[in-house]
Design a protein around this motif. Sequence first.
Motif, PDB file in Angstrom:
ATOM      1  N   VAL A 150       2.287  33.878  21.062  1.00 14.21           N
ATOM      2  CA  VAL A 150       3.121  34.390  20.845  1.00 14.21           C
ATOM      3  C   VAL A 150       4.420  34.231  19.981  1.00 14.21           C
ATOM      4  O   VAL A 150       4.848  35.869  19.122  1.00 14.21           O
ATOM      5  CB  VAL A 150       4.139  33.744  21.783  1.00 14.21           C
ATOM      6  CG1 VAL A 150       5.716  33.831  22.393  1.00 14.21           C
ATOM      7  CG2 VAL A 150       3.794  33.588  23.575  1.00 14.21           C
ATOM      8  N   LEU A 151       3.924  33.639  19.140  1.00 19.36           N
ATOM      9  CA  LEU A 151       4.810  34.090  17.539  1.00 19.36           C
ATOM     10  C   LEU A 151       3.872  34.194  16.345  1.00 19.36           C
ATOM     11  O   LEU A 151       4.801  35.425  16.133  1.00 19.36           O
ATOM     12  CB  LEU A 151       4.890  32.431  16.807  1.00 19.36           C
ATOM     13  CG  LEU A 151       5.044  32.468  15.850  1.00 19.36           C
ATOM     14  CD1 LEU A 151       6.617  32.115  14.968  1.00 19.36           C
ATOM     15  CD2 LEU A 151       5.021  30.573  14.758  1.00 19.36           C
ATOM     16  N   THR A 152       2.185  34.657  17.018  1.00 19.45           N
ATOM     17  CA  THR A 152       1.203  35.867  16.383  1.00 19.45           C
ATOM     18  C   THR A 152       2.153  36.580  16.718  1.00 19.45           C
ATOM     19  O   THR A 152       2.162  38.320  15.743  1.00 19.45           O
ATOM     20  CB  THR A 152      -0.089  35.587  16.326  1.00 19.45           C
ATOM     21  OG1 THR A 152      -0.065  34.125  16.260  1.00 19.45           O
ATOM     22  CG2 THR A 152      -0.626  36.368  15.919  1.00 19.45           C
ATOM     23  N   SER A 153       2.292  37.033  17.494  1.00 16.91           N
ATOM     24  CA  SER A 153       1.793  38.711  18.395  1.00 16.91           C
ATOM     25  C   SER A 153       4.021  38.822  17.741  1.00 16.91           C
ATOM     26  O   SER A 153       4.766  40.199  17.690  1.00 16.91           O
ATOM     27  CB  SER A 153       3.110  38.585  20.117  1.00 16.91           C
ATOM     28  OG  SER A 153       1.648  38.684  20.337  1.00 16.91           O
ATOM     29  N   VAL A 154       4.936  37.805  17.808  1.00 12.33           N
ATOM     30  CA  VAL A 154       6.344  37.771  17.004  1.00 12.33           C
ATOM     31  C   VAL A 154       6.338  38.697  15.243  1.00 12.33           C
ATOM     32  O   VAL A 154       6.798  39.326  15.139  1.00 12.33           O
ATOM     33  CB  VAL A 154       7.005  37.204  17.436  1.00 12.33           C
ATOM     34  CG1 VAL A 154       8.580  37.032  16.885  1.00 12.33           C
ATOM     35  CG2 VAL A 154       7.741  37.302  19.005  1.00 12.33           C
ATOM     36  N   VAL A 155       5.290  37.626  15.135  1.00 16.24           N
ATOM     37  CA  VAL A 155       5.464  37.430  13.226  1.00 16.24           C
ATOM     38  C   VAL A 155       4.650  39.202  13.172  1.00 16.24           C
ATOM     39  O   VAL A 155       5.098  39.703  12.320  1.00 16.24           O
ATOM     40  CB  VAL A 155       4.971  36.568  12.608  1.00 16.24           C
ATOM     41  CG1 VAL A 155       4.365  36.853  11.551  1.00 16.24           C
ATOM     42  CG2 VAL A 155       5.658  35.177  13.379  1.00 16.24           C
ATOM     43  N   PHE A 212      10.953  35.809  24.734  1.00 19.75           N
ATOM     44  CA  PHE A 212      10.659  35.337  23.083  1.00 19.75           C
ATOM     45  C   PHE A 212      10.342  36.463  22.690  1.00 19.75           C
ATOM     46  O   PHE A 212      10.145  36.602  20.426  1.00 19.75           O
ATOM     47  CB  PHE A 212       9.068  35.043  23.078  1.00 19.75           C
ATOM     48  CG  PHE A 212       9.592  33.047  23.326  1.00 19.75           C
ATOM     49  CD1 PHE A 212      10.249  32.099  22.656  1.00 19.75           C
ATOM     50  CD2 PHE A 212       9.269  32.973  24.308  1.00 19.75           C
ATOM     51  CE1 PHE A 212      10.523  30.398  22.723  1.00 19.75           C
ATOM     52  CE2 PHE A 212      10.055  31.554  25.626  1.00 19.75           C
ATOM     53  CZ  PHE A 212      10.103  30.775  24.122  1.00 19.75           C
ATOM     54  N   MET A 213       9.605  38.085  22.457  1.00 20.14           N
ATOM     55  CA  MET A 213       9.391  39.430  22.161  1.00 20.14           C
ATOM     56  C   MET A 213      10.687  39.345  21.086  1.00 20.14           C
ATOM     57  O   MET A 213      11.086  39.903  20.465  1.00 20.14           O
ATOM     58  CB  MET A 213       8.883  40.231  22.933  1.00 20.14           C
ATOM     59  CG  MET A 213       7.060  40.009  23.157  1.00 20.14           C
ATOM     60  SD  MET A 213       6.262  39.729  21.493  1.00 20.14           S
ATOM     61  CE  MET A 213       6.027  41.298  20.973  1.00 20.14           C
ATOM     62  N   ALA A 214      11.854  39.010  21.954  1.00 22.62           N
ATOM     63  CA  ALA A 214      12.745  39.587  21.501  1.00 22.62           C
ATOM     64  C   ALA A 214      13.217  39.462  19.880  1.00 22.62           C
ATOM     65  O   ALA A 214      14.413  39.111  19.047  1.00 22.62           O
ATOM     66  CB  ALA A 214      14.052  39.054  22.601  1.00 22.62           C
ATOM     67  N   LEU A 215      13.071  38.205  19.832  1.00 24.32           N
ATOM     68  CA  LEU A 215      12.730  37.564  18.599  1.00 24.32           C
ATOM     69  C   LEU A 215      13.051  38.128  17.396  1.00 24.32           C
ATOM     70  O   LEU A 215      13.101  37.838  15.818  1.00 24.32           O
ATOM     71  CB  LEU A 215      12.432  35.782  18.183  1.00 24.32           C
ATOM     72  CG  LEU A 215      12.770  35.309  19.044  1.00 24.32           C
ATOM     73  CD1 LEU A 215      11.823  33.588  18.480  1.00 24.32           C
ATOM     74  CD2 LEU A 215      13.709  34.356  18.765  1.00 24.32           C
ATOM     75  N   SER A 216      11.536  39.220  17.586  1.00 25.74           N
ATOM     76  CA  SER A 216      11.700  39.968  16.772  1.00 25.74           C
ATOM     77  C   SER A 216      12.511  41.317  15.889  1.00 25.74           C
ATOM     78  O   SER A 216      12.692  41.338  14.979  1.00 25.74           O
ATOM     79  CB  SER A 216      10.198  41.323  17.167  1.00 25.74           C
ATOM     80  OG  SER A 216      10.592  41.801  17.865  1.00 25.74           O
ATOM     81  N   TYR A 217      13.555  41.311  17.123  1.00 31.14           N
ATOM     82  CA  TYR A 217      14.868  42.297  16.718  1.00 31.14           C
ATOM     83  C   TYR A 217      15.243  41.049  15.558  1.00 31.14           C
ATOM     84  O   TYR A 217      16.654  42.212  15.095  1.00 31.14           O
ATOM     85  CB  TYR A 217      16.122  41.986  18.215  1.00 31.14           C
ATOM     86  CG  TYR A 217      15.503  42.885  19.002  1.00 31.14           C
ATOM     87  CD1 TYR A 217      14.718  44.350  18.732  1.00 31.14           C
ATOM     88  CD2 TYR A 217      15.214  42.636  20.496  1.00 31.14           C
ATOM     89  CE1 TYR A 217      14.826  45.014  20.040  1.00 31.14           C
ATOM     90  CE2 TYR A 217      14.202  43.479  21.306  1.00 31.14           C
ATOM     91  CZ  TYR A 217      14.248  44.813  21.082  1.00 31.14           C
ATOM     92  OH  TYR A 217      13.531  45.357  21.623  1.00 31.14           O
ATOM     93  N   VAL A 218      15.545  39.585  15.762  1.00 34.92           N
ATOM     94  CA  VAL A 218      16.556  38.977  14.757  1.00 34.92           C
ATOM     95  C   VAL A 218      15.699  39.370  13.292  1.00 34.92           C
ATOM     96  O   VAL A 218      16.835  39.305  12.359  1.00 34.92           O
ATOM     97  CB  VAL A 218      16.067  37.917  15.334  1.00 34.92           C
ATOM     98  CG1 VAL A 218      17.083  36.492  14.436  1.00 34.92           C
ATOM     99  CG2 VAL A 218      16.972  37.603  16.653  1.00 34.92           C
ATOM    100  N   LEU A 219      14.110  39.146  13.655  1.00 28.68           N
ATOM    101  CA  LEU A 219      13.493  38.842  12.013  1.00 28.68           C
ATOM    102  C   LEU A 219      13.675  40.168  11.830  1.00 28.68           C
ATOM    103  O   LEU A 219      13.987  40.803  10.657  1.00 28.68           O
ATOM    104  CB  LEU A 219      12.327  38.259  12.659  1.00 28.68           C
ATOM    105  CG  LEU A 219      11.650  36.492  12.916  1.00 28.68           C
ATOM    106  CD1 LEU A 219      10.451  36.841  13.114  1.00 28.68           C
ATOM    107  CD2 LEU A 219      12.705  36.498  12.340  1.00 28.68           C
ATOM    108  N   VAL A 220      13.784  40.872  12.299  1.00 31.18           N
ATOM    109  CA  VAL A 220      13.545  42.881  11.626  1.00 31.18           C
ATOM    110  C   VAL A 220      14.709  43.264  11.277  1.00 31.18           C
ATOM    111  O   VAL A 220      15.512  43.197  10.429  1.00 31.18           O
ATOM    112  CB  VAL A 220      14.188  43.928  12.509  1.00 31.18           C
ATOM    113  CG1 VAL A 220      13.894  45.813  12.540  1.00 31.18           C
ATOM    114  CG2 VAL A 220      11.289  44.405  13.223  1.00 31.18           C
ATOM    115  N   ALA A 221      16.301  42.433  12.184  1.00 29.33           N
ATOM    116  CA  ALA A 221      17.499  42.819  11.194  1.00 29.33           C
ATOM    117  C   ALA A 221      17.878  42.434  10.117  1.00 29.33           C
ATOM    118  O   ALA A 221      18.232  42.620   8.801  1.00 29.33           O
ATOM    119  CB  ALA A 221      18.481  42.170  12.254  1.00 29.33           C
ATOM    120  N   LEU A 222      17.339  40.761  10.178  1.00 31.82           N
ATOM    121  CA  LEU A 222      17.290  39.983   8.698  1.00 31.82           C
ATOM    122  C   LEU A 222      16.880  40.711   7.666  1.00 31.82           C
ATOM    123  O   LEU A 222      17.710  40.807   6.506  1.00 31.82           O
ATOM    124  CB  LEU A 222      16.980  38.896   9.548  1.00 31.82           C
ATOM    125  CG  LEU A 222      16.964  37.584   7.724  1.00 31.82           C
ATOM    126  CD1 LEU A 222      18.242  37.344   7.508  1.00 31.82           C
ATOM    127  CD2 LEU A 222      15.866  36.273   8.652  1.00 31.82           C
TER     128      LEU A 222
END
Length: 120
Positions: A6-11, A79-89
């Motif tokens: 999942v982390l690999t997918s998000v990153v 958990f894929m929603a964490l990509s929204y957080v990282l993209v915003a940052l």
Amino acid sequence: MTYILVLTSVVAMTGAQLFLKKGLLQVGGFPDSVSKIGDFFLSAYSNVYVLLAVLLTAVTALAWTAAVSKAELSHVYPFMALSYVLVALFSLVLFKEDVTALRWAGVVVICVGVFLVSRS
């Protein structure tokens, strides 16, 4: 192992979005003229950053497929929603985008939601 996938997918998805944006900043915006659409896509898919974005999207798909095969979708999908957080940052840092307070409030809501799901 599931959380690593999942982390690999998000990153990878985050990286894909950032590389796509960087590449398209070099290529330029989508044309208004239909006759220039072919040239736009040729330029875009000749750009190294856009190609890296495509590669990372494939990595995302592979890791996500493996993750979903091992876990309940309703548990791992948020958990894929964490990509929204990282993209915003990273959009703020790398592209100097104006990330408003309202967007940050949405990011906080996403983080709280992911935390709650992770506890279930």
